[in-house]
Design a protein around this motif. Structure first.
Motif, PDB file in Angstrom:
ATOM      1  N   LEU A   1      -4.949   1.284 -14.035  1.00 39.81           N
ATOM      2  CA  LEU A   1      -4.105   1.405 -12.845  1.00 39.81           C
ATOM      3  C   LEU A   1      -4.965   1.611 -11.603  1.00 39.81           C
ATOM      4  CD1 LEU A   1      -1.422   1.813 -11.319  1.00 39.81           C
ATOM      5  CD2 LEU A   1      -1.451   4.210 -12.079  1.00 39.81           C
ATOM      6  N   ARG A   2      -5.963   2.467 -11.715  1.00 43.92           N
ATOM      7  CA  ARG A   2      -6.856   2.716 -10.584  1.00 43.92           C
ATOM      8  C   ARG A   2      -7.628   1.442 -10.210  1.00 43.92           C
ATOM      9  NH1 ARG A   2      -9.088   7.385  -8.426  1.00 43.92           N
ATOM     10  NH2 ARG A   2      -8.210   8.611 -10.144  1.00 43.92           N
ATOM     11  N   ALA A   3      -8.074   0.716 -11.224  1.00 40.78           N
ATOM     12  CA  ALA A   3      -8.817  -0.526 -10.967  1.00 40.78           C
ATOM     13  C   ALA A   3      -7.937  -1.548 -10.258  1.00 40.78           C
ATOM     14  CB  ALA A   3      -9.342  -1.097 -12.286  1.00 40.78           C
ATOM     15  N   LEU A   4      -6.677  -1.657 -10.688  1.00 41.73           N
ATOM     16  CA  LEU A   4      -5.766  -2.607 -10.052  1.00 41.73           C
ATOM     17  C   LEU A   4      -5.455  -2.173  -8.623  1.00 41.73           C
ATOM     18  CD1 LEU A   4      -4.241  -5.206 -10.556  1.00 41.73           C
ATOM     19  CD2 LEU A   4      -2.330  -3.871 -11.486  1.00 41.73           C
ATOM     20  N   TRP A   5      -5.295  -0.883  -8.418  1.00 40.71           N
ATOM     21  CA  TRP A   5      -5.047  -0.344  -7.073  1.00 40.71           C
ATOM     22  C   TRP A   5      -6.221  -0.671  -6.145  1.00 40.71           C
ATOM     23  CZ3 TRP A   5      -0.826   1.314  -4.788  1.00 40.71           C
ATOM     24  CH2 TRP A   5      -0.899   2.122  -3.652  1.00 40.71           C
ATOM     25  N   ARG A   6      -7.424  -0.497  -6.667  1.00 38.60           N
ATOM     26  CA  ARG A   6      -8.606  -0.802  -5.860  1.00 38.60           C
ATOM     27  C   ARG A   6      -8.721  -2.298  -5.581  1.00 38.60           C
ATOM     28  NH1 ARG A   6     -13.015   3.201  -8.894  1.00 38.60           N
ATOM     29  NH2 ARG A   6     -12.330   5.127  -7.849  1.00 38.60           N
ATOM     30  N   SER A   7      -8.323  -3.110  -6.542  1.00 38.01           N
ATOM     31  CA  SER A   7      -8.400  -4.561  -6.341  1.00 38.01           C
ATOM     32  C   SER A   7      -7.481  -5.014  -5.215  1.00 38.01           C
ATOM     33  CB  SER A   7      -8.026  -5.297  -7.634  1.00 38.01           C
ATOM     34  OG  SER A   7      -6.622  -5.302  -7.849  1.00 38.01           O
ATOM     35  N   MET A   8      -6.428  -4.240  -4.971  1.00 35.67           N
ATOM     36  CA  MET A   8      -5.480  -4.537  -3.904  1.00 35.67           C
ATOM     37  C   MET A   8      -5.946  -3.975  -2.563  1.00 35.67           C
ATOM     38  SD  MET A   8      -2.228  -3.500  -6.269  1.00 35.67           S
ATOM     39  CE  MET A   8      -1.102  -3.274  -4.917  1.00 35.67           C
ATOM     40  N   ARG A   9      -7.119  -3.314  -2.593  1.00 33.92           N
ATOM     41  CA  ARG A   9      -7.692  -2.700  -1.388  1.00 33.92           C
ATOM     42  C   ARG A   9      -6.754  -1.647  -0.800  1.00 33.92           C
ATOM     43  NH1 ARG A   9     -11.166  -5.046  -3.713  1.00 33.92           N
ATOM     44  NH2 ARG A   9     -12.573  -6.632  -2.876  1.00 33.92           N
ATOM     45  N   ARG A  10      -6.133  -0.886  -1.692  1.00 29.26           N
ATOM     46  CA  ARG A  10      -5.239   0.183  -1.260  1.00 29.26           C
ATOM     47  C   ARG A  10      -5.992   1.510  -1.260  1.00 29.26           C
ATOM     48  NH1 ARG A  10       0.172  -1.268  -1.671  1.00 29.26           N
ATOM     49  NH2 ARG A  10       0.494   0.648  -0.476  1.00 29.26           N
ATOM     50  N   PRO A  11      -5.676   2.427  -0.343  1.00 35.46           N
ATOM     51  CA  PRO A  11      -6.451   3.672  -0.200  1.00 35.46           C
ATOM     52  C   PRO A  11      -6.169   4.687  -1.304  1.00 35.46           C
ATOM     53  CG  PRO A  11      -4.584   3.683   1.293  1.00 35.46           C
ATOM     54  CD  PRO A  11      -4.603   2.317   0.666  1.00 35.46           C
ATOM     55  N   GLU A  12      -7.219   5.379  -1.708  1.00 31.15           N
ATOM     56  CA  GLU A  12      -7.087   6.467  -2.679  1.00 31.15           C
ATOM     57  C   GLU A  12      -7.170   7.830  -2.007  1.00 31.15           C
ATOM     58  OE1 GLU A  12      -9.363   5.958  -6.416  1.00 31.15           O
ATOM     59  OE2 GLU A  12      -9.970   4.036  -5.549  1.00 31.15           O
ATOM     60  N   THR A  13      -7.850   7.896  -0.872  1.00 36.21           N
ATOM     61  CA  THR A  13      -7.998   9.165  -0.155  1.00 36.21           C
ATOM     62  C   THR A  13      -7.706   8.966   1.327  1.00 36.21           C
ATOM     63  OG1 THR A  13     -10.368   8.765   0.183  1.00 36.21           O
ATOM     64  CG2 THR A  13      -9.729  10.036  -1.773  1.00 36.21           C
TER      65      THR A  13
ATOM     66  N   PRO B   1       4.382 -15.607 -12.162  1.00 37.33           N
ATOM     67  CA  PRO B   1       3.486 -15.339 -11.024  1.00 37.33           C
ATOM     68  C   PRO B   1       4.228 -14.835  -9.789  1.00 37.33           C
ATOM     69  CG  PRO B   1       2.845 -17.369 -12.111  1.00 37.33           C
ATOM     70  CD  PRO B   1       4.135 -16.943 -12.750  1.00 37.33           C
ATOM     71  N   LEU B   2       5.438 -15.342  -9.557  1.00 43.39           N
ATOM     72  CA  LEU B   2       6.231 -14.893  -8.414  1.00 43.39           C
ATOM     73  C   LEU B   2       6.532 -13.402  -8.515  1.00 43.39           C
ATOM     74  CD1 LEU B   2       7.916 -15.648  -5.863  1.00 43.39           C
ATOM     75  CD2 LEU B   2       9.850 -15.978  -7.410  1.00 43.39           C
ATOM     76  N   THR B   3       6.881 -12.953  -9.714  1.00 43.87           N
ATOM     77  CA  THR B   3       7.163 -11.535  -9.932  1.00 43.87           C
ATOM     78  C   THR B   3       5.902 -10.703  -9.727  1.00 43.87           C
ATOM     79  OG1 THR B   3       8.827 -12.174 -11.575  1.00 43.87           O
ATOM     80  CG2 THR B   3       8.140  -9.869 -11.549  1.00 43.87           C
ATOM     81  N   ALA B   4       4.788 -11.180 -10.271  1.00 43.93           N
ATOM     82  CA  ALA B   4       3.521 -10.461 -10.114  1.00 43.93           C
ATOM     83  C   ALA B   4       3.129 -10.356  -8.644  1.00 43.93           C
ATOM     84  CB  ALA B   4       2.420 -11.163 -10.907  1.00 43.93           C
ATOM     85  N   ALA B   5       3.329 -11.431  -7.897  1.00 37.71           N
ATOM     86  CA  ALA B   5       2.986 -11.423  -6.472  1.00 37.71           C
ATOM     87  C   ALA B   5       3.860 -10.436  -5.707  1.00 37.71           C
ATOM     88  CB  ALA B   5       3.139 -12.826  -5.893  1.00 37.71           C
ATOM     89  N   LYS B   6       5.145 -10.394  -6.039  1.00 41.49           N
ATOM     90  CA  LYS B   6       6.050  -9.447  -5.388  1.00 41.49           C
ATOM     91  C   LYS B   6       5.629  -8.014  -5.692  1.00 41.49           C
ATOM     92  CE  LYS B   6       9.823  -8.076  -3.249  1.00 41.49           C
ATOM     93  NZ  LYS B   6       9.951  -8.205  -1.776  1.00 41.49           N
ATOM     94  N   ILE B   7       5.267  -7.747  -6.934  1.00 43.10           N
ATOM     95  CA  ILE B   7       4.861  -6.404  -7.354  1.00 43.10           C
ATOM     96  C   ILE B   7       3.593  -5.967  -6.629  1.00 43.10           C
ATOM     97  CG2 ILE B   7       3.860  -5.146  -9.312  1.00 43.10           C
ATOM     98  CD1 ILE B   7       5.911  -6.617 -11.091  1.00 43.10           C
ATOM     99  N   MET B   8       2.598  -6.836  -6.599  1.00 38.80           N
ATOM    100  CA  MET B   8       1.306  -6.447  -6.027  1.00 38.80           C
ATOM    101  C   MET B   8       1.294  -6.493  -4.505  1.00 38.80           C
ATOM    102  SD  MET B   8      -1.277  -8.064  -8.849  1.00 38.80           S
ATOM    103  CE  MET B   8      -0.643  -8.223 -10.513  1.00 38.80           C
ATOM    104  N   GLY B   9       2.284  -7.132  -3.932  1.00 41.14           N
ATOM    105  CA  GLY B   9       2.372  -7.153  -2.482  1.00 41.14           C
ATOM    106  C   GLY B   9       3.290  -6.088  -1.917  1.00 41.14           C
ATOM    107  N   ASP B  10       3.869  -5.276  -2.785  1.00 39.29           N
ATOM    108  CA  ASP B  10       4.811  -4.254  -2.330  1.00 39.29           C
ATOM    109  C   ASP B  10       4.085  -3.146  -1.566  1.00 39.29           C
ATOM    110  OD1 ASP B  10       7.627  -2.938  -2.681  1.00 39.29           O
ATOM    111  OD2 ASP B  10       6.177  -1.388  -3.238  1.00 39.29           O
ATOM    112  N   PRO B  11       4.552  -2.791  -0.370  1.00 42.05           N
ATOM    113  CA  PRO B  11       3.857  -1.777   0.441  1.00 42.05           C
ATOM    114  C   PRO B  11       3.821  -0.394  -0.197  1.00 42.05           C
ATOM    115  CG  PRO B  11       5.393  -3.053   1.783  1.00 42.05           C
ATOM    116  CD  PRO B  11       5.679  -3.393   0.354  1.00 42.05           C
TER     117      PRO B  11
END
Length: 219
Positions: A131-143, A102-112
């Motif tokens: 990949l797109r679904a995971l990106w959206r789950s992180m509330r990261r911008p696509e456009t 979980p620590l590794t996953a948290a570091k990966i998904m919290g990376d700017p």
């Protein structure tokens, strides 16, 4: 060393690291095929052999975690994150299903920068829509505001495309090893408290974990 430096490098330096140092494990896998059978027959009792073989085996996902998970598979967990948002529990579950802590996953998904998410997806066999679904789950911008593809999302997609599965697994497994295996309560306390002199006394793997995780503790 390069994989540890990755965490605080810029986009161009990250690309160079992945191009130059994300190596294939195919030769090693072929060389030790008979060792896998021997280790399995012995019940994986030798911890050193088990760790070494885990690093080079072809399968990335954690089958044991899938049996215990409330989700049917990793894809289902990712879709739940896309629908519900990425909670702490889902980060941990995605990590377990992906074969990382979980620590590794948290570091990966919290990376700017976002590139580690692409590496996680490629290493575990997740598709581009995943990949797109995971990106959206992180509330990261696509456009961007003018409707163009956001530079971060474009870079993440390019990272996904440029890496072969085997090479992505090499990077992911090194991160998992370097971030989690060396951590102890004492080291975590030193990272949290910013005790640089104390950290200098630790081994190379422990220092690598400390450097990579320092930003997560507000240092």
């Amino acid at each position: 060393g390069a994989y540890v430096m990755f965490w605080w490098c810029g986009a161009e330096e990250r690309r160079l690291i992945l191009q130059r140092f994300a190596v294939s494990r195919e030769v090693m896998q072929t060389s030790v095929e008979d060792v896998f059978a021997l280790a399995a027959a012995e019940g994986w009792d030798d911890p050193v052999a088990r760790k070494a073989l885990q690093f080079i085996e072809r399968r990335q996902r954690n089958r044991a975690a899938i049996e215990k998970s409330p989700f049917a598979d990793l894809e289902a967990a990712v879709m739940a994150a896309a629908t519900q948002g990425l909670s702490r529990e889902l980060v941990s579950e995605i990590g377990y299903l992906s074969g990382v802590k979980p620590l590794t996953a948290a570091k990966i998904m919290g990376d700017p920068g976002g590139e580690p998410v692409a590496i996680l997806c490629k290493a575990t066999g997740l598709t581009r829509p995943n990949l797109r679904a995971l990106w959206r789950s992180m509330r990261r911008p696509e456009t961007t505001a003018d409707g163009a593809v956001h530079p971060d999302w474009e870079r993440v997609q390019l990272t996904y495309e440029m890496l072969a599965v085997d090479r992505a697994q090499t990077v992911l497994r090194y991160w998992n090893w370097s971030l989690s295996s060396a951590l102890t309560p004492t080291l975590l306390r030193a990272i949290r408290d910013g005790e640089d002199e104390a950290i200098d006394e630790y081994s190379a793997p422990e220092r690598a974990a400390a450097l990579a995780l320092a930003d997560n503790f507000g240092r």
